[in-house]
Enzyme design. Structure first.
Site, short mmCIF file in Angstrom:
data_model
loop_
_atom_site.label_atom_id
_atom_site.label_comp_id
_atom_site.label_asym_id
_atom_site.label_seq_id
_atom_site.Cartn_x
_atom_site.Cartn_y
_atom_site.Cartn_z
N GLY A 61 0.82 -1.20 0.00
CA GLY A 61 0.00 0.00 0.00
C GLY A 61 0.86 1.26 0.00
N CYS A 62 0.25 2.37 -0.35
CA CYS A 62 1.01 3.61 -0.52
C CYS A 62 1.40 4.22 0.83
CB CYS A 62 0.23 4.60 -1.38
SG CYS A 62 -1.47 4.85 -0.85
N TYR A 63 0.42 4.34 1.74
CA TYR A 63 0.77 4.82 3.07
C TYR A 63 1.77 3.87 3.71
CZ TYR A 63 -3.16 8.19 3.53
OH TYR A 63 -4.03 9.24 3.41
N THR A 85 5.40 4.25 2.51
CA THR A 85 5.97 5.48 3.08
C THR A 85 6.38 5.24 4.54
OG1 THR A 85 4.23 6.58 1.80
CG2 THR A 85 5.58 7.96 3.23
#
Lengths: 338, 338, 338, 338
Positions: free
Chosen positions: D151-153, D156
């Site tokens: 996932g993107c979050y 990060t």
């Protein structure tokens, strides 16, 4: 592919940043030098944080001989007047120049003086410079020593109108170009007009009747049509980073269907790798971050409406500059651009 | 000041939200009822979180008799066709109607059918409705029982052109209106075109040659000029919340200076509290969140350019609706609007 | 209502523009003088085009005696240091001062020197100034001669935390305030960081660990809690015009339910006209262009999260300044603010 | 370079669009098939107007056998649950899968059921799937048949914290991740929350305490640290197209300088082509439209603050998927990504 060394003169603006970004993808080119008028000789990735880790290059004060020792071709991403000050020495040192400023775009120094408000200091070279719009002047570009890279509004307007003017399908006078641009078109120097809380959530026309891309559009389109073209050009500032949209109103010379007009444009641009004549109305976002020029047209109540868009920093500046570079080097024109 | 009770029919959209916001500042008005087509009878501040704590009102299903028992005047912030379904019963129950939809703006049901694609189901009332643009029809508004509140693009275009057409200073045909609007003009119903990552950082024309505000503009400007007005109207979607900017190109009928044209516009609007004829080109931000209409003009290569802006949700919708309300109630026209 | 004359010193920024806008709606106040450091004594509506036609006032060079002859109260919308240079003479001339800068907010000149990097030149008045946050210091404001109007991040943080600290429900140390602000919070002076194409479509933290609102937050919250409060304050720049959102993480001192915490906050602010303790998480847009402060809270894995928002230019600057003015004049506190 | 044929299943969203865009630049890959749940079998460039003229491909209804006949590897850009419905048949037909949804990221079906609210229908494969974060799991990726693309979050947060947790420099519990995302992270389905006039000019937290990236972050970071990691994860919606910024607060386990911490992170990521550990605080714009992950850190009042950013659609989705593809094919990991 052998490697050609190039320089970027005027490394701090958006045009330069896009050049760096594109050239980092180019298998046949190395950016060997960069100059900036800033005193402290900054690293390129200090000027442009998005380039962190991408290249190890420090700006130097502008020195034509030093550039000549490092590079065959120089991109000038300077404000107008600064380009005409730098170009002669570069050429004399054997460096070919792709000038992204407006300094060598107009052929007539009187027209230049009229619109720019001062005398052109390198007027003899105005005749020598090749206008770097490959779709119209492709054959002249490979041998050119000095390319006048087109303006962003200019390319949008010219590419949108060239087929219809070349085929004498619209009247060359009274053409209205209502153009809308993202804020990066105004450059990177802070100014109240471009301060975020001023231009965000706002739209306005500016430079009405006196924007300097007007004579450039007219000069090239007069070339294309063989008749004197006159336009009313109205730019607007739009709260977005990039993109130009032109809504153009012209008078047809004879009765012709929308489908036929579209077909004529498609034929005119059939071999062009970066022109997309489309059925649907393009949005600026369709061509953002690409070297594509998108257009369509509509007939409305007896007028031809041409609707066109491109990315002002790429097809309108750095992208077409790389396209010109590719042509000058005899490479595939699309290298680093797709 | 005594208190007039009003209702808002169609409480969930942006027009309604702006009406609530403005009417909460109005010393002579109380919003006594609201209706929404949503099943669950939401509170108004559930529909519009910005109104939290501002009013204690729950939407009810639309019921003309119930509205008549609570309110003298109803604002209809409904989509077209829904307004013409609701209006007759409200009027028959004695409720005066300010309709923000397009349903009663066009006088000719054939024109309506032509542009909206279906038959008008309340055609007889088209003749009775008063077009609610106070600058042009102020005298008819106080006694009106049914106000057709103008469209946002429409008001911008009409107010920009009325002085020049009324004074016969421009040709009534071939007028080009290149208009740019913030996204709230498209309403509050989610749709891919208005999904943030689609329209943010993008600009495009839409509805070219077939936007429904075209016949409305032509009808009113034909009234103003006494001749048949024909326009080419091209709307564009701009990545901002609110604001309309119109760039208008017209042919002067005779030689007249820019200063004279401006003076004529200033005279025409001298008594208007919400029209600002300015020297500088207005930005949409200048009139955002206000009921002002801003305009200026320029002469460029033989054409008159009128540059005009307003807030589409206020002067273009809810603000002028409140202006109409004030006139209908005999109040100071600027109440709640400055 | 009689009319009180006020002056706005430092008329060119966003704080001043919002003051003009709010005060134009104020039935008991007239802006009788404005000053600006700009040489050419511009008209206020030249500085702020949105105010075109709203007031007929020209800026004058700052002159305390001239201001005293025209106004009872002066709003200072100056950068820090400029305020402390202007304030003494105004007070000595009998003008009450509402200072929107940071100059009189900190009580301890050593803390000021520490965070602002220079000595305070009017240190004796630091003790005299009243911190203009009505929700906490309402009783001291009416007689005050010098109001230190709070910072925007500061008000958001303080109002969010005051109930929980006052009731000793959270630990006073180790509080994390992760704050996000629209760009208008950075003022109106053009700078590369706030140039549209730089900060649009981007978000970043800045001033990490050294933002000057930190000691101001700690000073006031220490007052509220009776214990020394220590916060980690991290501001972020968000590509929007206005609005601050604070996400605050604190350690509860004892077990208590989310519902109870919300109820305690609601009780704490029960009489406040501009505080909305809500169930739903506020968006900055809910309070944009209003004087409301919105908050809610959540319990997550043993931490209390307070989520708070306000409009940095209104409740965070000009709006609370007008709230203070109303209190100083004995008027209804909400005048011109609803 | 020989050409590998791939398929994109779920072609209509932003992840798919970015995959098309990146893969068009890939010299060793051809997109040979695309599927979409839309009935009308649209062309890919009808779904994504920016791809006009770039590829001649029509979506087909999902058919695992047909995909297997055309492609070796399938990217699944489907919503969760749709991926676990499609994956088994693809694998059984011999197609390797890179799944961009969340369906195979969590190892424990009970955790999946807990956070996603329904039973996992392909639980046995949860153990087989390789978590496709090359910086942590590079060696497992080449032979994998099923990649769970992160996932993107998540990426990060994980990349920001991995060095400090791996080196046991911060406490594994009580970590606060305050994350901010552009709107494209919410997908391409229109919804009121993402309607332009709702989320433009606004910022708010959402999903507080219950965002589904929480267990994914914790699972991987627990792997990295060898201890159970617990985070408080707070996402916010930011009015910009793309980009995630994470502001992370952690408790150091021992005294260590900022410079040392930075050096440790640089060492940890020394060989990584897409990680930039920087001195300056990254803005999301620095990595926008790139596959880079940017980070720095600060010590503030006894806490470690990690500040990290990436492009949610590229390094957070399609870019890392291509990075995984390159590893699976034994190609240079950066192909098509620089």
């Amino acid at each position: 592919m052998s490697t050609t060394k190039v320089a970027i003169v005027g490394a701090s603006g958006y045009g330069a940043r896009e050049l760096f970004r594109l050239l980092l993808k180019h298998p046949g080119v190395q950016v060997a030098a960069a100059s900036s008028r800033q005193d402290e000789s900054p690293r390129v990735d200090e000027l442009h944080p998005s380039l962190a880790g991408r290249l190890d290059l420090r700006c130097e004060p502008f020195d034509p001989a030093a550039i000549a020792s490092k590079a065959e071709i120089a991109f000038l991403a300077l404000p107008h007047t600064a380009s005409m000050a730098a170009t002669p020495a570069l050429l004399e040192n054997g460096v070919r120049v792709i000038d992204l400023s407006a300094d060598y775009r107009l052929r007539d120094p009187a027209v230049y003086a009229d619109w720019y408000g001062h005398v052109h200091t390198d007027a003899p070279r105005l005749g020598e410079a090749v206008y770097g719009l490959p779709e119209l002047y492709r054959k002249r570009i490979p041998p050119a020593r000095l390319i006048a890279n087109p303006g962003c509004y200019t390319s949008t307007s010219i590419l949108a109108l060239a087929p219809l003017l070349a085929e004498k399908l619209i009247e060359p006078r009274g053409i209205i170009i209502d153009a809308k641009s993202g804020v990066s078109g105004a450059g990177r120097s802070p100014r109240l007009d471009y301060h975020f809380p001023e231009c965000n959530e706002s739209l306005a026309a500016y430079g009405v009747g006196r924007h300097r891309h007007t004579p450039e559009i007219e000069q090239i389109l007069s070339d294309v049509s063989g008749r004197e073209v006159e336009v009313i050009f109205t730019p607007h500032l739009v709260p977005m980073d990039r993109g130009i949209f032109a809504t153009i109103y012209a008078q047809p010379t004879r009765s012709v269907s929308e489908a036929d007009l579209l077909a004529i444009c498609r034929t005119y641009y059939a071999a062009e790798p970066f022109v997309r004549v489309r059925d649907r109305i393009p949005a600026t976002k369709d061509s953002a971050f690409t070297n594509f020029f998108d257009m369509t047209l509509r007939l409305v109540r007896g007028k031809v409406l041409v609707l066109a868009a491109l990315d002002n920093l790429i097809k309108g500046a750095a992208g077409v500059a790389v396209q010109n570079l590719n042509l000058m080097l005899g490479l595939d024109e699309t290298t680093a651009l797709l």
